[in-house]
Design a protein around this motif. Structure first.
Motif, mmCIF file in Angstrom:
data_model
loop_
_atom_site.group_PDB
_atom_site.id
_atom_site.type_symbol
_atom_site.label_atom_id
_atom_site.label_comp_id
_atom_site.label_asym_id
_atom_site.label_seq_id
_atom_site.Cartn_x
_atom_site.Cartn_y
_atom_site.Cartn_z
ATOM 1 N N ALA A 106 -6.781 -0.850 6.740
ATOM 2 C CA ALA A 106 -7.404 -1.973 6.139
ATOM 3 C C ALA A 106 -6.278 -2.711 5.478
ATOM 4 C CB ALA A 106 -8.702 -1.819 5.651
ATOM 5 N N VAL A 107 -6.719 -3.556 5.308
ATOM 6 C CA VAL A 107 -5.814 -4.610 4.108
ATOM 7 C C VAL A 107 -6.823 -5.401 3.341
ATOM 8 C CG1 VAL A 107 -3.874 -6.061 3.438
ATOM 9 C CG2 VAL A 107 -4.064 -4.766 5.744
ATOM 10 N N HIS A 108 -6.553 -4.636 1.529
ATOM 11 C CA HIS A 108 -7.126 -5.284 0.450
ATOM 12 C C HIS A 108 -6.031 -6.558 -0.285
ATOM 13 C CE1 HIS A 108 -10.555 -2.610 -0.412
ATOM 14 N NE2 HIS A 108 -10.369 -3.232 1.309
ATOM 15 N N ALA A 109 -6.340 -8.045 -0.079
ATOM 16 C CA ALA A 109 -5.418 -9.170 -0.646
ATOM 17 C C ALA A 109 -6.039 -9.639 -1.691
ATOM 18 C CB ALA A 109 -5.042 -9.400 0.106
ATOM 19 N N TYR A 110 -5.517 -9.957 -2.723
ATOM 20 C CA TYR A 110 -5.572 -10.072 -4.476
ATOM 21 C C TYR A 110 -4.495 -11.283 -4.741
ATOM 22 C CZ TYR A 110 -7.491 -5.379 -4.528
ATOM 23 O OH TYR A 110 -8.437 -3.942 -4.131
ATOM 24 N N GLY A 111 -5.681 -12.558 -5.598
ATOM 25 C CA GLY A 111 -4.853 -13.258 -5.930
ATOM 26 C C GLY A 111 -5.773 -14.723 -6.493
ATOM 27 N N PRO A 112 -5.252 -15.438 -7.193
ATOM 28 C CA PRO A 112 -5.892 -16.341 -7.812
ATOM 29 C C PRO A 112 -6.779 -17.739 -6.501
ATOM 30 C CG PRO A 112 -3.902 -17.230 -7.583
ATOM 31 C CD PRO A 112 -3.831 -15.650 -7.398
#
Length: 210
Positions: A106-112
């Protein structure tokens, strides 16, 4: 994402591989009215920013893009996964103190989250996404195969999304916390599965200590 040290994945190449191979991600945003989520095909532009930028599009009728976002958005990428039966563990016959579990990536990517409706930008994003998923076909469909006026009309019904990745979390749970004998049993069990993804997971099990 809860990530014990044994399962933490920080290698950028592996994280990007998981993101590329996840054909349908999930865009999650927090709003004053609660969480909102949309399943979306996305592509990663690795040439932009430290961690890359994600692009995709939503239906213009989807309220998620019009609802002000509180904080950063989150994109969930789920890689291959497999159920692990305790019957595969050598420990089952040794002491029986074993339980079922699940292996997964799993990968969780955060950003605006940035939304746009400029026709030229939308066409560019749609074209790149189409090329990504058509490239393996013997006769790939291209956006130019459809009438220009038809494509222009279709673009009016969607809104683009751009998410510059500010931080990223990765997890690969592949029985790293089990003994060598247990891991060998898991790899052998998965290798005999009728499910292609489970056979793929079998090849990811570390069968020897580093």
């Amino acid at each position: 994402m809860y990530t014990p040290p044994a399962f933490r994945e920080d290698d950028p190449a592996i994280l990007r591989r998981i993101m590329r191979e996840t054909r349908l991600a999930t865009l999650v945003t927090a709003t004053a009215d609660g969480l909102m989520a949309t399943p979306l095909p996305l592509f990663l532009d690795e040439s932009e920013g430290e961690h890359g930028v994600l692009y995709g599009h939503l239906a213009k009728a989807n309220a998620q893009w019009r609802t002000p976002v509180v904080g950063e958005a989150l994109v969930l990428f789920s890689g291959v996964d497999a159920y692990i039966t305790p019957s595969w563990y050598a420990a089952k016959t040794e002491h029986g103190k074993v339980v079922p579990t699940w292996n997964y990536e799993a990968v969780h990517a955060y950003g605006p989250a940035e939304f746009f409706d400029d026709p030229a930008r939308l066409l560019g994003a749609v074209t790149r996404l189409t090329e990504l998923h058509e490239q393996a076909r013997a006769l790939p469909w291209v956006v130019g195969d459809a009438p220009e006026a038809f494509i222009a009309a279709q673009l009016k019904g969607i809104v683009g999304v751009r998410l510059p990745i500010s931080r990223i979390e990765g997890k690969r749970k592949m029985s790293q916390n089990r003994s060598e004998a247990d891991r060998a049993g898991v790899a052998a069990g998965l290798a005999g599965s009728e499910r292609p993804t489970e056979r793929q997971v079998a090849g990811m099990i570390p069968t020897q200590r580093d």
